[in-house]
Design an enzyme around this catalytic site. Structure first.
Site, mmCIF file in Angstrom:
data_model
loop_
_atom_site.group_PDB
_atom_site.id
_atom_site.type_symbol
_atom_site.label_atom_id
_atom_site.label_comp_id
_atom_site.label_asym_id
_atom_site.label_seq_id
_atom_site.Cartn_x
_atom_site.Cartn_y
_atom_site.Cartn_z
ATOM 1 N N SER A 1 -2.607 -8.771 5.606
ATOM 2 C CA SER A 1 -3.559 -7.655 5.540
ATOM 3 C C SER A 1 -4.624 -7.951 4.490
ATOM 4 O O SER A 1 -4.322 -8.488 3.425
ATOM 5 C CB SER A 1 -2.777 -6.377 5.204
ATOM 6 O OG SER A 1 -3.561 -5.517 4.419
ATOM 7 N N ASP B 1 -3.171 2.753 -2.150
ATOM 8 C CA ASP B 1 -4.471 3.258 -1.700
ATOM 9 C C ASP B 1 -4.417 4.703 -1.208
ATOM 10 O O ASP B 1 -5.349 5.470 -1.419
ATOM 11 C CB ASP B 1 -5.059 2.338 -0.640
ATOM 12 C CG ASP B 1 -5.569 1.042 -1.261
ATOM 13 O OD1 ASP B 1 -6.062 1.113 -2.402
ATOM 14 O OD2 ASP B 1 -5.447 -0.023 -0.634
#
Ligand code: ARG
Length: 411
Positions: free
Chosen positions: A182, A128
């Protein structure tokens, strides 16, 4: 000379980590923070984020909260689905496809408020960070990027919590310890990684799944739906026209109820390591099957095979954060061109984890029942033509076979 206070646009979720980043920017970098929070269907209210940002000392004028759901689905998800995009054969790219949109809005806001820098909360180990930053630089070549996870001194969770306490950042009770895994979520998918999922040998616990029931618990009764496509994009469910975001939300609800779209995957990250994740893409999984269904009757075979060859390349570009690269735009133009006649209706059966195409129809169909029927020759096909067709296609195979036999027999 006093240097000007830096103005930074932070991609702010309102969660603990990005709240810590917000404070860190203010206290360690003495920055003026502008927050940007996108509603992209992550399943959490975004409006409460305003109060939180204010509480942390962000000026009301510096708080941007925007509903990007329609733009997300219309301009990112649907274009990607026109290509039947899957990464490494399975991943529907739910996280990867949302990043360019967030990067784009962040840069637009940075321009509007005259900011010097943009900041994100992605760690230094994942994809990301690459996706955000390639997006930023593609849209604003001289932008300064702040990536706290790669810069700050904190080494563990405990230090972060200490910092949060010191600066009166509210910490939810369940956030004091380590999160069990997560999560990244949006209208297209939820992704879970880390902690209890780190050993790829061990099955993911049921509690990891959040937007689908287990196929074992799904009803014994199938649900039948129709999806109407227009030029490659879904436009209606059961004959009812829906906006892009509403349509995907509806498919998500149907997929949820039938346990559709679960994926337990080990994938190759762009930064080089393998990682294990659990994905849920209920609506996207139905959509992928349905889109292939409508293409099966409306898309020329040669066009389809070319698309299929290029698809893994296109998937890697999106996975690797190259949405704004020229070659992605080139491929998109080719893919979009292919969709000119991809219109019509697909009937889907949703049943115990499966989304199956059971019917397709289109005024633009290439399917010719007269041509394909076993019953009689008609529609301009003469079976005798197949003689020469096969003879010529066999020619080089026969030449090679004859040589091999000759060599074997030693002559
Ligand atoms: N591995 C996925 C990707 O790179 C998801 C990353 C974010 N997910 C998360 N649970 N933090 O697209």
């Amino acid at each position: 000379m006093i240097s000007k206070r830096k103005k930074v646009v932070l991609a702010y979720s309102g969660g603990l980590d990005t709240s810590i980043i917000l404070k860190w920017l203010q206290t360690e970098l003495d920055a003026e923070v502008v927050t940007f929070t996108a509603e992209i269907g992550q399943g959490e209210e975004v409006e409460p984020v305003r109060a939180k940002a204010e509480l942390l000392g962000v000026k009301p004028d510096n708080i941007f909260i925007e509903d990007l759901r329609e733009e997300f689905v219309r301009d990112f998800v649907f274009p990607m689905f026109r290509a039947n995009t899957v990464y490494e054969g399975q991943y529907l790219l739910g996280t990867a496809i949302a990043r360019p949109l967030i990067a784009k809005r962040q840069i637009e806001i940075a321009r509007a408020v005259g900011a010097d820098a943009v900041c994100h909360g992605a760690t230094g180990k994942g994809n990301d960070q690459v996706r955000f930053e390639l997006g930023y630089y593609a849209l604003q070549p001289d932008i300064e990027v702040i990536a706290p996870w790669r810069q700050w001194e904190f080494t563990g969770r405990e230090q972060l919590i200490d910092f949060a306490e010191k600066h009166q950042i509210p910490i939810a009770k369940d956030k004091r310890g380590d999160a069990p895994f997560s999560i990244d979520a949006n209208l297209l998918h939820s992704s879970s990684e880390g902690k209890v999922l780190e050993d790829p040998e061990v099955e993911a616990p049921e509690y990891v799944y959040q937007r689908t029931i287990s196929p074992e618990d799904a009803p014994d009764q199938a649900t039948m739906i129709t999806i109407d496509f227009e030029r490659g994009d879904p436009a209606a469910i059961d004959g009812v026209t829906l906006s892009p975001a509403a349509l995907l939300a509806r498919l998500n609800a149907l997929g949820h109820d039938h346990g559709i779209g679960r994926l337990d995957l080990v994938e190759s990250r762009f930064v080089g390591m393998k990682s294990r994740g659990v994905y849920e893409t209920p609506g996207g999984t139905i959509l992928l099957a349905a889109h292939r269904g409508i293409e099966s009757i409306t898309l020329d075979g040669g066009a389809m095979h070319l698309k299929d060859e290029l698809m893994p390349r296109y998937a890697s570009l999106i996975y690797n954060g190259l949405w704004f690269a020229p070659e992605r735009a080139m491929l998109q133009a080719l893919i979009d061109t292919s969709q000119e006649h991809v219109s019509g209706r697909v009937t889907m059966k949703l049943y115990k984890g499966n989304a199956t195409v059971v019917g397709r129809e289109s005024p633009q169909s290439l399917y010719n029942q007269d041509l394909v029927t076993f019953e009689a020759d008609s529609g301009g096909y003469d079976q005798r033509d197949a003689d020469g067709f096969i003879r010529l296609n066999a020619l080089r195979l026969r030449i090679a076979a004859a040589r091999d036999l000759r060599l074997k027999s030693g002559k």
